[in-house]
Write a protein that holds these residues in place. Structure first.
Motif, PDB file in Angstrom:
ATOM      1  N   VAL A 138      14.672  -5.021  -7.833  1.00  0.00           N
ATOM      2  CA  VAL A 138      13.678  -4.555  -7.166  1.00  0.00           C
ATOM      3  C   VAL A 138      12.631  -3.780  -7.891  1.00  0.00           C
ATOM      4  CG1 VAL A 138      13.007  -2.789  -5.347  1.00  0.00           C
ATOM      5  CG2 VAL A 138      15.172  -4.337  -5.282  1.00  0.00           C
ATOM      6  N   VAL A 139      11.529  -4.171  -7.851  1.00  0.00           N
ATOM      7  CA  VAL A 139      10.387  -3.521  -8.989  1.00  0.00           C
ATOM      8  C   VAL A 139       9.547  -2.506  -7.949  1.00  0.00           C
ATOM      9  CG1 VAL A 139      10.647  -5.216 -10.714  1.00  0.00           C
ATOM     10  CG2 VAL A 139       8.844  -5.339  -8.812  1.00  0.00           C
ATOM     11  N   ALA A 140       8.949  -1.474  -8.602  1.00  0.00           N
ATOM     12  CA  ALA A 140       7.978  -0.623  -7.944  1.00  0.00           C
ATOM     13  C   ALA A 140       6.683  -0.869  -8.657  1.00  0.00           C
ATOM     14  CB  ALA A 140       8.433   0.671  -7.897  1.00  0.00           C
ATOM     15  N   VAL A 141       5.660  -0.859  -7.832  1.00  0.00           N
ATOM     16  CA  VAL A 141       4.463  -1.317  -8.523  1.00  0.00           C
ATOM     17  C   VAL A 141       3.323  -0.369  -8.016  1.00  0.00           C
ATOM     18  CG1 VAL A 141       2.515  -2.842  -8.823  1.00  0.00           C
ATOM     19  CG2 VAL A 141       4.882  -3.654  -8.593  1.00  0.00           C
ATOM     20  N   GLN A 142       2.424   0.388  -8.839  1.00  0.00           N
ATOM     21  CA  GLN A 142       1.345   1.067  -8.378  1.00  0.00           C
ATOM     22  C   GLN A 142       0.217   0.232  -7.980  1.00  0.00           C
ATOM     23  OE1 GLN A 142       0.851   4.270 -11.206  1.00  0.00           O
ATOM     24  NE2 GLN A 142       1.516   5.858  -9.407  1.00  0.00           N
ATOM     25  N   THR A 143      -0.393   0.328  -6.703  1.00  0.00           N
ATOM     26  CA  THR A 143      -1.407  -0.781  -6.454  1.00  0.00           C
ATOM     27  C   THR A 143      -2.586   0.256  -6.038  1.00  0.00           C
ATOM     28  OG1 THR A 143      -1.083  -1.100  -4.273  1.00  0.00           O
ATOM     29  CG2 THR A 143      -0.125  -2.516  -5.845  1.00  0.00           C
ATOM     30  N   PRO A 144      -4.085  -0.287  -5.964  1.00  0.00           N
ATOM     31  CA  PRO A 144      -4.791   0.509  -5.388  1.00  0.00           C
ATOM     32  C   PRO A 144      -4.751   0.909  -4.051  1.00  0.00           C
ATOM     33  CG  PRO A 144      -5.689  -1.168  -6.495  1.00  0.00           C
ATOM     34  CD  PRO A 144      -4.217  -1.321  -6.586  1.00  0.00           C
ATOM     35  N   GLY A 145      -4.038   0.270  -3.334  1.00  0.00           N
ATOM     36  CA  GLY A 145      -3.448   0.441  -2.087  1.00  0.00           C
ATOM     37  C   GLY A 145      -2.332   1.434  -1.783  1.00  0.00           C
ATOM     38  N   GLY A 146      -1.801   1.560  -2.739  1.00  0.00           N
ATOM     39  CA  GLY A 146      -0.616   2.654  -2.600  1.00  0.00           C
ATOM     40  C   GLY A 146       0.611   2.018  -3.431  1.00  0.00           C
ATOM     41  N   ASP A 147       1.657   2.676  -3.539  1.00  0.00           N
ATOM     42  CA  ASP A 147       2.889   2.129  -4.165  1.00  0.00           C
ATOM     43  C   ASP A 147       3.664   1.081  -3.217  1.00  0.00           C
ATOM     44  OD1 ASP A 147       2.803   3.816  -6.096  1.00  0.00           O
ATOM     45  OD2 ASP A 147       4.171   5.195  -5.383  1.00  0.00           O
ATOM     46  N   LYS A 148       4.147  -0.053  -3.979  1.00  0.00           N
ATOM     47  CA  LYS A 148       4.535  -1.141  -3.185  1.00  0.00           C
ATOM     48  C   LYS A 148       5.966  -1.311  -4.023  1.00  0.00           C
ATOM     49  CE  LYS A 148       2.501  -3.754  -0.746  1.00  0.00           C
ATOM     50  NZ  LYS A 148       2.442  -3.775   0.692  1.00  0.00           N
ATOM     51  N   SER A 149       7.061  -2.089  -3.119  1.00  0.00           N
ATOM     52  CA  SER A 149       8.281  -2.259  -3.891  1.00  0.00           C
ATOM     53  C   SER A 149       8.572  -3.829  -3.177  1.00  0.00           C
ATOM     54  CB  SER A 149       9.388  -1.560  -3.156  1.00  0.00           C
ATOM     55  OG  SER A 149       9.332  -0.241  -3.822  1.00  0.00           O
ATOM     56  N   TYR A 150       9.107  -4.611  -4.170  1.00  0.00           N
ATOM     57  CA  TYR A 150       9.203  -6.087  -4.028  1.00  0.00           C
ATOM     58  C   TYR A 150      10.686  -6.418  -4.628  1.00  0.00           C
ATOM     59  CZ  TYR A 150       4.237  -6.700  -3.626  1.00  0.00           C
ATOM     60  OH  TYR A 150       2.570  -6.444  -3.277  1.00  0.00           O
ATOM     61  N   LYS A 151      11.312  -7.293  -3.962  1.00  0.00           N
ATOM     62  CA  LYS A 151      12.677  -7.636  -4.590  1.00  0.00           C
ATOM     63  C   LYS A 151      12.508  -9.356  -4.876  1.00  0.00           C
ATOM     64  CE  LYS A 151      17.398  -8.846  -3.374  1.00  0.00           C
ATOM     65  NZ  LYS A 151      18.399  -9.070  -2.365  1.00  0.00           N
TER      66      LYS A 151
END
Length: 159
Positions: A138-151
């Motif tokens: 599971v990775v956490a990514v900071q995007t312009p729209g806010g933080d996102k988590s992906y598996k």
């Protein structure tokens, strides 16, 4: 001068665009300029001439950019890569942890990146978060729209 990693497909696409711009667009624009001059010799007030000249400048700038990228290209043969660890060239299936939406993306070089087609640059925040990970991570990514988590659901190596 730093190299530009890219897939063989990305390299071929840049070569195709360069060929189109040099063999088709360049002569066409030169012809348009000549025709505009023949139609109206007063170049300052000749709008067709000015428009064609502007397009020619843009075309020549893009040709120079393509030549530079191709000269610095480091072609990575994705078909020869394998493994469970995500790296350049991997096609990754992700699930958004908030929405459950599935997303498929391939990590490619900057010149060939096209997020709308699922091709993300290796230097993008998502790719940087994915590189070195494997299926189940599971990775956490900071995007312009806010933080996102992906598996990470799947890692594939498509040609």
């Amino acid at each position: 001068m730093p190299t530009l990693p890219m897939t063989a497909a990305g390299h071929a696409a840049l070569n195709d665009e360069l060929a189109d711009r040099t063999r088709i667009k360049r002569p066409h624009l030169a012809e348009r300029i000549q025709q505009a001059i023949a139609d109206e010799p007063n170049l300052i007030e000749n709008s067709e001439y000015q428009a064609a000249l502007g397009e020619q400048r843009l075309n020549e700038a893009r040709i120079a950019e393509l030549e530079s990228k191709l000269a610095r290209a480091e072609i990575i043969e994705v078909s020869k890569l394998s493994g469970e660890t995500i790296k350049f060239g991997a096609t990754v299936t992700l699930t958004d942890q908030d929405t459950g939406e599935e997303r498929i993306c391939q990590i490619v070089g900057e010149p060939e990146a096209d997020p709308a087609k699922g091709k993300i640059s290796f230097s993008s925040p998502l790719a940087r978060a994915l590189i070195g990970r494997s299926k189940g991570s599971v990775v956490a990514v900071q995007t312009p729209g806010g933080d996102k988590s992906y598996k990470v659901e799947q890692v594939r190596w498509l040609p």
